[in-house]
Design a protein around this motif. Sequence first.
Motif, short mmCIF file in Angstrom:
data_model
loop_
_atom_site.label_atom_id
_atom_site.label_comp_id
_atom_site.label_asym_id
_atom_site.label_seq_id
_atom_site.Cartn_x
_atom_site.Cartn_y
_atom_site.Cartn_z
N TYR A 1 0.62 -1.12 0.06
CA TYR A 1 -0.01 -0.13 0.04
C TYR A 1 0.74 1.21 0.00
O TYR A 1 0.39 2.25 -0.33
N SER A 2 2.32 1.11 0.27
CA SER A 2 3.27 2.35 0.20
C SER A 2 3.50 2.61 -1.37
O SER A 2 3.64 3.99 -1.79
N ALA A 3 3.16 1.79 -2.26
CA ALA A 3 3.55 1.89 -3.47
C ALA A 3 2.36 1.78 -4.45
O ALA A 3 2.29 2.24 -5.82
N TYR A 4 1.20 1.28 -4.17
CA TYR A 4 -0.01 1.02 -4.95
C TYR A 4 -1.34 1.10 -4.35
O TYR A 4 -1.40 1.24 -3.12
N SER A 5 -2.11 1.62 -5.08
CA SER A 5 -3.45 2.22 -4.51
C SER A 5 -4.31 0.91 -4.37
O SER A 5 -4.06 -0.10 -4.93
N SER A 6 -5.56 0.98 -3.66
CA SER A 6 -6.51 0.00 -3.35
C SER A 6 -6.86 -0.73 -4.87
O SER A 6 -6.95 -1.78 -4.81
N GLU A 7 -7.07 0.21 -5.67
CA GLU A 7 -7.75 -0.21 -6.83
C GLU A 7 -6.63 -1.11 -7.67
O GLU A 7 -7.25 -2.05 -8.17
N GLN A 8 -5.36 -0.55 -7.61
CA GLN A 8 -4.11 -1.36 -8.38
C GLN A 8 -4.22 -2.69 -7.68
O GLN A 8 -3.94 -3.57 -8.54
N LEU A 9 -4.46 -2.76 -6.52
CA LEU A 9 -4.08 -4.21 -5.77
C LEU A 9 -5.34 -4.98 -5.89
O LEU A 9 -5.08 -6.31 -6.13
N ASN A 10 -6.50 -4.47 -5.80
CA ASN A 10 -7.60 -5.13 -6.18
C ASN A 10 -7.36 -5.72 -7.80
O ASN A 10 -8.02 -6.76 -7.81
N ALA A 11 -7.08 -5.19 -8.58
CA ALA A 11 -7.03 -5.58 -9.92
C ALA A 11 -6.09 -6.18 -10.33
O ALA A 11 -5.89 -7.12 -11.25
N LYS B 1 -3.73 0.59 5.03
CA LYS B 1 -4.44 1.72 4.20
C LYS B 1 -4.48 2.82 5.39
O LYS B 1 -4.23 4.05 5.18
N GLU B 2 -4.75 2.72 6.71
CA GLU B 2 -4.72 3.69 7.78
C GLU B 2 -3.39 4.38 7.72
O GLU B 2 -3.08 5.64 8.00
N TYR B 3 -2.39 3.50 7.84
CA TYR B 3 -1.10 4.01 8.08
C TYR B 3 -0.43 4.80 7.04
O TYR B 3 0.25 5.81 7.07
N PHE B 4 -0.53 4.05 5.65
CA PHE B 4 -0.01 4.83 4.49
C PHE B 4 -0.83 6.03 4.33
O PHE B 4 -0.24 7.07 3.33
N ALA B 5 -2.21 6.24 4.53
CA ALA B 5 -2.83 7.44 4.37
C ALA B 5 -2.50 8.58 5.23
O ALA B 5 -2.39 9.69 4.99
N ASN B 6 -1.95 8.37 6.58
CA ASN B 6 -1.22 9.28 7.45
C ASN B 6 0.05 8.94 7.89
O ASN B 6 0.27 9.01 8.93
N LYS B 7 0.91 8.46 7.12
CA LYS B 7 2.16 7.88 7.45
C LYS B 7 3.15 9.05 8.39
O LYS B 7 3.66 8.67 9.39
#
Length: 118
Positions: free
Chosen positions: A65-75, A98-104
């Motif tokens: 999640y530091s390098a890719y979005s949730s959408e990219q990972l889901n796909a 998700k929580e950590y990398f949104a507010n790293k």
Amino acid sequence: MNKAEVQINIAQNIGGDAAVSTEDGNEIFGLIKKDFDAGQVVILDFSGIEILTTAFLNAALGQLYSAYSSEQLNARLKLVNVADQDKILFKKVVARAKEYFANKKQFDQSANQAIHGS
């Protein structure tokens, strides 16, 4: 499995049935990232895994999640042969990542303050 997909068997890559260490998780992270960088979809196969920890999952999957979005990972990332009792671990790791990398920056500052008092 089509040409754009690659399968990574966890047990074969870590050499056993216990996916517990950060080191093993980092190895799997490296494999996933290499295949993602090559434009492939990754199928992560957990068959043969008897013991699974969040330490392993944080290293293998959480840091994606530091390098890719949730959408990219889901796909581009598919998980197969995950034991029912382990599915809750995946949900926890994904939610924390998700929580950590949104507010790293804020998390790092809070951790430093708690540990070092500054």
